[in-house]
Design a protein around this motif. Structure first.
Motif, PDB file in Angstrom:
ATOM      1  N   SER A   2       0.825  -1.205   0.000  1.00  0.00           N
ATOM      2  CA  SER A   2       0.000   0.000   0.000  1.00  0.00           C
ATOM      3  C   SER A   2       0.862   1.259   0.000  1.00  0.00           C
ATOM      4  N   HIS A   3       1.948   1.217   0.767  1.00  0.00           N
ATOM      5  CA  HIS A   3       2.867   2.362   0.807  1.00  0.00           C
ATOM      6  C   HIS A   3       3.557   2.559  -0.540  1.00  0.00           C
ATOM      7  N   LEU A   4       4.019   1.472  -1.146  1.00  0.00           N
ATOM      8  CA  LEU A   4       4.701   1.571  -2.433  1.00  0.00           C
ATOM      9  C   LEU A   4       3.790   2.109  -3.534  1.00  0.00           C
ATOM     10  N   LEU A   5       2.498   1.760  -3.454  1.00  0.00           N
ATOM     11  CA  LEU A   5       1.550   2.223  -4.479  1.00  0.00           C
ATOM     12  C   LEU A   5       1.375   3.740  -4.471  1.00  0.00           C
ATOM     13  N   SER A   6       1.666   4.356  -3.354  1.00  0.00           N
ATOM     14  CA  SER A   6       1.526   5.817  -3.269  1.00  0.00           C
ATOM     15  C   SER A   6       2.748   6.558  -3.816  1.00  0.00           C
ATOM     16  N   ALA A   7       3.809   5.798  -4.162  1.00  0.00           N
ATOM     17  CA  ALA A   7       5.035   6.422  -4.675  1.00  0.00           C
ATOM     18  C   ALA A   7       4.837   6.861  -6.124  1.00  0.00           C
ATOM     19  N   ASP A   8       5.501   7.965  -6.509  1.00  0.00           N
ATOM     20  CA  ASP A   8       5.392   8.496  -7.879  1.00  0.00           C
ATOM     21  C   ASP A   8       6.437   7.916  -8.817  1.00  0.00           C
ATOM     22  N   SER A   9       7.403   7.176  -8.262  1.00  0.00           N
ATOM     23  CA  SER A   9       8.546   6.739  -9.076  1.00  0.00           C
ATOM     24  C   SER A   9       8.310   5.409  -9.793  1.00  0.00           C
ATOM     25  N   LEU A  10       7.136   4.792  -9.633  1.00  0.00           N
ATOM     26  CA  LEU A  10       6.891   3.479 -10.236  1.00  0.00           C
ATOM     27  C   LEU A  10       6.473   3.615 -11.692  1.00  0.00           C
ATOM     28  N   LEU A  33      -4.127  -9.251  -1.363  1.00  0.00           N
ATOM     29  CA  LEU A  33      -3.867  -9.125   0.070  1.00  0.00           C
ATOM     30  C   LEU A  33      -4.951  -8.374   0.833  1.00  0.00           C
ATOM     31  N   THR A  34      -5.674  -7.478   0.161  1.00  0.00           N
ATOM     32  CA  THR A  34      -6.647  -6.625   0.857  1.00  0.00           C
ATOM     33  C   THR A  34      -7.693  -7.430   1.641  1.00  0.00           C
ATOM     34  N   PRO A  35      -8.394  -8.407   1.034  1.00  0.00           N
ATOM     35  CA  PRO A  35      -9.397  -9.146   1.828  1.00  0.00           C
ATOM     36  C   PRO A  35      -8.776  -9.955   2.963  1.00  0.00           C
ATOM     37  N   ILE A  36      -7.530 -10.445   2.760  1.00  0.00           N
ATOM     38  CA  ILE A  36      -6.859 -11.212   3.812  1.00  0.00           C
ATOM     39  C   ILE A  36      -6.513 -10.304   4.988  1.00  0.00           C
ATOM     40  N   ALA A  37      -5.967  -9.123   4.676  1.00  0.00           N
ATOM     41  CA  ALA A  37      -5.613  -8.167   5.730  1.00  0.00           C
ATOM     42  C   ALA A  37      -6.855  -7.710   6.483  1.00  0.00           C
ATOM     43  N   ALA A  38      -7.962  -7.495   5.746  1.00  0.00           N
ATOM     44  CA  ALA A  38      -9.208  -7.059   6.396  1.00  0.00           C
ATOM     45  C   ALA A  38      -9.747  -8.141   7.323  1.00  0.00           C
ATOM     46  N   ALA A  39      -9.742  -9.406   6.853  1.00  0.00           N
ATOM     47  CA  ALA A  39     -10.222 -10.524   7.678  1.00  0.00           C
ATOM     48  C   ALA A  39      -9.338 -10.702   8.910  1.00  0.00           C
ATOM     49  N   PHE A  40      -8.029 -10.544   8.725  1.00  0.00           N
ATOM     50  CA  PHE A  40      -7.060 -10.660   9.816  1.00  0.00           C
ATOM     51  C   PHE A  40      -7.377  -9.640  10.912  1.00  0.00           C
ATOM     52  N   GLN A  41      -7.652  -8.401  10.515  1.00  0.00           N
ATOM     53  CA  GLN A  41      -7.957  -7.352  11.480  1.00  0.00           C
ATOM     54  C   GLN A  41      -9.309  -7.585  12.156  1.00  0.00           C
ATOM     55  N   GLU A  42     -10.278  -8.110  11.407  1.00  0.00           N
ATOM     56  CA  GLU A  42     -11.597  -8.431  11.992  1.00  0.00           C
ATOM     57  C   GLU A  42     -11.459  -9.453  13.110  1.00  0.00           C
ATOM     58  N   ILE A  43     -10.630 -10.474  12.864  1.00  0.00           N
ATOM     59  CA  ILE A  43     -10.446 -11.516  13.876  1.00  0.00           C
ATOM     60  C   ILE A  43      -9.729 -10.946  15.091  1.00  0.00           C
ATOM     61  N   LYS A  44      -8.726 -10.109  14.855  1.00  0.00           N
ATOM     62  CA  LYS A  44      -8.002  -9.479  15.966  1.00  0.00           C
ATOM     63  C   LYS A  44      -8.955  -8.654  16.832  1.00  0.00           C
ATOM     64  N   GLU A  45      -9.879  -7.937  16.172  1.00  0.00           N
ATOM     65  CA  GLU A  45     -10.838  -7.119  16.906  1.00  0.00           C
ATOM     66  C   GLU A  45     -11.797  -8.002  17.705  1.00  0.00           C
ATOM     67  N   ALA A  46     -12.255  -9.101  17.100  1.00  0.00           N
ATOM     68  CA  ALA A  46     -13.145 -10.029  17.800  1.00  0.00           C
ATOM     69  C   ALA A  46     -12.435 -10.664  18.990  1.00  0.00           C
ATOM     70  N   GLU A  47     -11.156 -10.972  18.817  1.00  0.00           N
ATOM     71  CA  GLU A  47     -10.359 -11.522  19.931  1.00  0.00           C
ATOM     72  C   GLU A  47     -10.283 -10.532  21.089  1.00  0.00           C
ATOM     73  N   ARG A  48     -10.095  -9.261  20.758  1.00  0.00           N
ATOM     74  CA  ARG A  48     -10.014  -8.228  21.798  1.00  0.00           C
ATOM     75  C   ARG A  48     -11.335  -8.166  22.575  1.00  0.00           C
ATOM     76  N   GLU A  49     -12.459  -8.265  21.853  1.00  0.00           N
ATOM     77  CA  GLU A  49     -13.768  -8.239  22.511  1.00  0.00           C
ATOM     78  C   GLU A  49     -13.939  -9.448  23.430  1.00  0.00           C
ATOM     79  N   VAL A  50     -13.455 -10.610  22.979  1.00  0.00           N
ATOM     80  CA  VAL A  50     -13.546 -11.828  23.797  1.00  0.00           C
ATOM     81  C   VAL A  50     -12.736 -11.656  25.075  1.00  0.00           C
ATOM     82  N   ARG A  51     -11.534 -11.112  24.969  1.00  0.00           N
ATOM     83  CA  ARG A  51     -10.681 -10.905  26.149  1.00  0.00           C
ATOM     84  C   ARG A  51     -11.344  -9.956  27.151  1.00  0.00           C
ATOM     85  N   GLU A  52     -11.971  -8.903  26.639  1.00  0.00           N
ATOM     86  CA  GLU A  52     -12.636  -7.944  27.528  1.00  0.00           C
ATOM     87  C   GLU A  52     -13.814  -8.606  28.252  1.00  0.00           C
ATOM     88  N   LEU A  53     -14.560  -9.436  27.515  1.00  0.00           N
ATOM     89  CA  LEU A  53     -15.688 -10.142  28.137  1.00  0.00           C
ATOM     90  C   LEU A  53     -15.206 -11.124  29.195  1.00  0.00           C
TER      91      LEU A  53
END
Length: 416
Positions: A59-67, A82-102
């Motif tokens: 994502s960072h490289l895509l913002s570069a002007d030199s490509l 990678l986008t759907p994998i990264a999004a799913a990964f973050q969703e699970i991390k967030e759900a895990e955080r909610e489980v820990r708080e509960l």
């Protein structure tokens, strides 16, 4: 992972397993391993962290002007992977955080006055656990490569086995064929009978159907194999003696890609016509519209009596023959590349008993995943119960694929 010395990024493969074996002979695995259990595995966490960091880098490289244009296209394709994998990964991390708080809250709610609040928290935790399992499954579906023909229609064939008990195999074969016909209706697929050879006593010797719709091969590819039945026949001496008989029938599932590039020399074919003997219809036994084609070099034979037109039956039979010849090529390639695996789904090996339907115990057992389901009538109705069993197989296959990939990855890293 990422950057060349000159600054451009090199893609790191996802589960690059085009010829991946799904071994359902996994005694060394945990018997009831599920998606959430695999998610907690250290190697899975490490691998997903690597992909997440790579996504940020891309994502960072895509913002570069030199490509240049080529680099931009390469990075966009990788970012799309990678986008759907990264999004799913973050969703699970967030759900895990909610489980820990509960969980932390539940440890504090131990007095009688807070019993009702504790019950609500436990219900919420149960709901979150289900969500976690669903998210983990979604993630592993993204990681596991789609099989080439998952979206293809199929030819499904059923054939009665042999037994000394008379008609038990033929009756069971008829019930199985009707089960798949009902399942096609449940999934809103199209089910066209290509061939139907009934038995004299009301059962079925052999039948074939062309099934089309959304992701047909993906759902039916693990149905291929030997299905065993154990029951007391409803008629005859065995029924009076209450003697349990065992019979078998086999299922073959062949993908039917839109274009099968297999050349068939007309000189290698023997084409016979005969009168249709199907399950009904006014044209049955009236004209020689049914067609049988034998491929002489291999001995493969196909029949079609679906249409009234002999020419249309011939075209359907030729298409089925090409699919079978193509399947032989695929199976040969897979057996060469995966010879170390004895039990595998995906090559549709027909010799292995995959499932037992025990009527006396009202139980269906899938031997590949040690899974028992009750209420045979519900399974044979071809609706929700069968869909649940098929989805259990698909989930197990995804877990097996990810597990095997990570084992291979660890072995390579360990080897230096």
């Amino acid at each position: 992972m990422g950057l060349h010395n000159h600054g451009f990024w090199r893609p790191k493969p996802l589960l690059d397993t085009a010829r991946f074996t799904l071994s359902f002979n996994s005694r060394r695995r945990k018997k009831h391993q599920d998606s959430q259990a695999l998610w907690k595995h250290e190697a899975v966490q490490k691998y997903l962290e690597t992909l997440s960091k790579e996504y940020q880098q891309v994502s960072h490289l895509l913002s570069a002007d030199s490509l240049n244009d080529f680099e931009q296209r390469t990075l966009r394709r990788r970012c799309a992977d990678l986008t759907p994998i990264a999004a799913a990964f973050q969703e699970i991390k967030e759900a895990e955080r909610e489980v820990r708080e509960l969980e932390a809250m539940c440890t504090e709610l131990d007095s009688k006055d807070e019993k009702q609040l504790l019950e609500l928290a436990l219900e919420e935790k149960e709901s979150l656990d289900k969500k976690m399992n669903m998210l983990c499954r979604k993630l592993f579906q993204l990681l596991v490569p789609k099989e080439k023909y998952d979206r293809s229609p199929v030819i499904l064939e059923v054939t009665a086995g042999r037994t000394t008990g008379g008609d038990i195999c033929q009756q069971f074969t008829k019930e199985m064929f009707e089960m798949y016909q009902n399942y096609a209706d449940y999934k809103r697929w199209t089910f066209d009978i290509v061939n139907y050879t009934p038995a004299e006593i009301g059962g079925l010797h052999h039948a074939a159907a062309h099934i089309s719709g959304e992701n047909v091969y993906r759902h039916l590819k693990y149905e291929g194999g030997t299905h065993r039945v154990q029951r007391i026949p409803e008629t005859g001496m065995s029924s009076r003696m209450q003697r349990i008989h065992t019979g078998t029938m086999s299922v073959i599932v062949l993908p039917q890609p839109e274009e099968v590039d297999v050349k068939v020399d007309p000189k290698d074919l023997r084409i016979d016509t005969f009168r249709a003997r199907g399950a009904g219809g006014q044209h049955v036994n009236k004209t020689d519209s049914a067609v049988r084609i034998v491929h002489l070099p291999t001995g493969l034979a196909v029949e079609c009596q679906q249409e009234r037109s002999q020419q249309m039956n011939k075209e359907i039979a030729l298409r089925t023959l090409r699919a079978k010849l193509y399947q032989q090529i695929v199976d040969k390639q897979l057996s060469q590349e995966q010879s170390a695996r004895k039990l595998q789904l995906g090559t549709r090996a027909q010799s292995e008993r995959i499932r037992t339907y025990n009527f006396t115990q009202d139980r269906v057992t899938d031997h590949r995943i040690s899974y028992d389901a009750r209420n045979i009538k519900e399974i044979l109705s071809g609706k929700e119960a069968l869909d649940k069993l098929i989805n259990r197989l698909l989930e197990f296959a995804e877990i097996e694929a990810v597990t095997q990939y990570l084992e291979n990855l660890q072995a390579l890293e360990g080897g230096g």
